[in-house]
Design a protein around this motif. Sequence first.
Motif, mmCIF file in Angstrom:
data_model
loop_
_atom_site.group_PDB
_atom_site.id
_atom_site.type_symbol
_atom_site.label_atom_id
_atom_site.label_comp_id
_atom_site.label_asym_id
_atom_site.label_seq_id
_atom_site.Cartn_x
_atom_site.Cartn_y
_atom_site.Cartn_z
ATOM 1 N N LEU A 8 0.858 -1.183 0.000
ATOM 2 C CA LEU A 8 0.000 0.000 0.000
ATOM 3 C C LEU A 8 0.889 1.227 0.000
ATOM 4 O O LEU A 8 1.857 1.291 0.754
ATOM 5 N N ARG A 9 0.563 2.193 -0.829
ATOM 6 C CA ARG A 9 1.365 3.414 -0.882
ATOM 7 C C ARG A 9 0.518 4.680 -0.770
ATOM 8 O O ARG A 9 0.965 5.680 -0.260
ATOM 9 N N ARG A 10 -0.706 4.622 -1.286
ATOM 10 C CA ARG A 10 -1.534 5.820 -1.318
ATOM 11 C C ARG A 10 -2.275 6.031 -0.004
ATOM 12 O O ARG A 10 -2.764 5.089 0.609
ATOM 13 N N ARG A 11 -2.360 7.268 0.391
ATOM 14 C CA ARG A 11 -3.047 7.638 1.631
ATOM 15 C C ARG A 11 -4.497 7.167 1.626
ATOM 16 O O ARG A 11 -5.031 6.716 2.646
ATOM 17 N N GLU A 12 -5.155 7.253 0.484
ATOM 18 C CA GLU A 12 -6.557 6.847 0.365
ATOM 19 C C GLU A 12 -6.727 5.360 0.652
ATOM 20 O O GLU A 12 -7.733 4.943 1.234
ATOM 21 N N ASP A 13 -5.758 4.547 0.221
ATOM 22 C CA ASP A 13 -5.836 3.111 0.477
ATOM 23 C C ASP A 13 -5.692 2.807 1.963
ATOM 24 O O ASP A 13 -6.393 1.953 2.508
ATOM 25 N N PHE A 14 -4.780 3.512 2.630
ATOM 26 C CA PHE A 14 -4.630 3.345 4.073
ATOM 27 C C PHE A 14 -5.935 3.740 4.767
ATOM 28 O O PHE A 14 -6.424 3.027 5.654
ATOM 29 N N ALA A 15 -6.510 4.879 4.369
ATOM 30 C CA ALA A 15 -7.735 5.361 4.987
ATOM 31 C C ALA A 15 -8.891 4.393 4.771
ATOM 32 O O ALA A 15 -9.679 4.134 5.688
ATOM 33 N N THR A 16 -8.988 3.825 3.588
ATOM 34 C CA THR A 16 -10.048 2.865 3.293
ATOM 35 C C THR A 16 -9.935 1.642 4.195
ATOM 36 O O THR A 16 -10.923 1.178 4.762
ATOM 37 N N ALA A 17 -8.745 1.116 4.331
ATOM 38 C CA ALA A 17 -8.550 -0.073 5.166
ATOM 39 C C ALA A 17 -8.881 0.216 6.624
ATOM 40 O O ALA A 17 -9.523 -0.591 7.297
ATOM 41 N N VAL A 18 -8.469 1.381 7.120
ATOM 42 C CA VAL A 18 -8.667 1.699 8.529
ATOM 43 C C VAL A 18 -10.123 2.064 8.808
ATOM 44 O O VAL A 18 -10.711 1.608 9.794
ATOM 45 N N ARG A 19 -10.737 2.845 7.949
ATOM 46 C CA ARG A 19 -12.091 3.333 8.216
ATOM 47 C C ARG A 19 -13.180 2.332 7.869
ATOM 48 O O ARG A 19 -14.207 2.269 8.543
ATOM 49 N N ARG A 20 -12.993 1.563 6.805
ATOM 50 C CA ARG A 20 -14.049 0.665 6.343
ATOM 51 C C ARG A 20 -13.791 -0.798 6.680
ATOM 52 O O ARG A 20 -14.677 -1.624 6.512
ATOM 53 N N GLY A 21 -12.595 -1.098 7.121
ATOM 54 C CA GLY A 21 -12.256 -2.489 7.388
ATOM 55 C C GLY A 21 -12.552 -2.915 8.803
ATOM 56 O O GLY A 21 -12.914 -2.119 9.667
ATOM 57 N N ARG A 22 -12.398 -4.206 9.035
ATOM 58 C CA ARG A 22 -12.520 -4.773 10.377
ATOM 59 C C ARG A 22 -11.178 -4.635 11.077
ATOM 60 O O ARG A 22 -10.140 -4.564 10.434
ATOM 61 N N ARG A 23 -11.204 -4.646 12.420
ATOM 62 C CA ARG A 23 -9.982 -4.434 13.182
ATOM 63 C C ARG A 23 -9.810 -5.547 14.208
ATOM 64 O O ARG A 23 -10.779 -5.984 14.818
ATOM 65 N N ALA A 24 -8.549 -5.970 14.364
ATOM 66 C CA ALA A 24 -8.216 -6.947 15.404
ATOM 67 C C ALA A 24 -6.978 -6.441 16.128
ATOM 68 O O ALA A 24 -5.938 -6.207 15.509
ATOM 69 N N GLY A 25 -7.095 -6.271 17.429
ATOM 70 C CA GLY A 25 -5.977 -5.796 18.219
ATOM 71 C C GLY A 25 -5.295 -6.921 18.968
ATOM 72 O O GLY A 25 -5.943 -7.872 19.412
ATOM 73 N N ARG A 26 -3.994 -6.837 19.065
ATOM 74 C CA ARG A 26 -3.167 -7.784 19.811
ATOM 75 C C ARG A 26 -2.217 -6.956 20.663
ATOM 76 O O ARG A 26 -2.106 -5.751 20.472
ATOM 77 N N PRO A 27 -1.478 -7.562 21.580
ATOM 78 C CA PRO A 27 -0.581 -6.771 22.432
ATOM 79 C C PRO A 27 0.503 -6.000 21.685
ATOM 80 O O PRO A 27 0.906 -4.925 22.128
ATOM 81 N N LEU A 28 0.960 -6.511 20.534
ATOM 82 C CA LEU A 28 2.058 -5.862 19.819
ATOM 83 C C LEU A 28 1.627 -5.082 18.587
ATOM 84 O O LEU A 28 2.397 -4.283 18.065
ATOM 85 N N LEU A 29 0.406 -5.336 18.099
ATOM 86 C CA LEU A 29 -0.017 -4.673 16.868
ATOM 87 C C LEU A 29 -1.525 -4.674 16.731
ATOM 88 O O LEU A 29 -2.223 -5.398 17.420
ATOM 89 N N VAL A 30 -1.993 -3.830 15.816
ATOM 90 C CA VAL A 30 -3.403 -3.764 15.455
ATOM 91 C C VAL A 30 -3.460 -3.957 13.938
ATOM 92 O O VAL A 30 -2.702 -3.323 13.194
#
Length: 127
Positions: A8-30
């Motif tokens: 991933l390189r484009r800001r829009e792609d990062f935003a799409t993944a973070v805003r529209r995607g599902r999230r799973a958190g772990r102790p070292l990463l999200v």
Amino acid sequence: MLPSEHRLRRREDFATAVRRGRRAGRPLLVVHLNSGNDPHMPGESAPSARAGFVVSKAVGGAVQRNLVKRRLRHLMRDRIAGLPPGSLVVVRALPGAAEAEFDRLSGDLDAALRRLSAPSPPSKAPR
């Protein structure tokens, strides 16, 4: 190294993944995953899954941040083929990632991806 067609390189792609995607958190990463549910043109192959990484200064100095990014890219290289075509993945490292052993980082990434790959539970209907 993660091949360039899977990055991933484009800001829009990062935003799409973070805003529209599902999230799973772990102790070292999200991990944020936006599955590739977008229809593509008939006759064209679906775009490959792509991954991006967010490693802030909270993780450590430049040397530690770059080490964490290299480790995460290496780990995603082997796991990207198992994601649905067109998926966007953002892995955000948390402060403990710099001191963590490679196996522990790998385990957290696998656990987060397993959780995101499982079907989402049905939403509860309002009463």
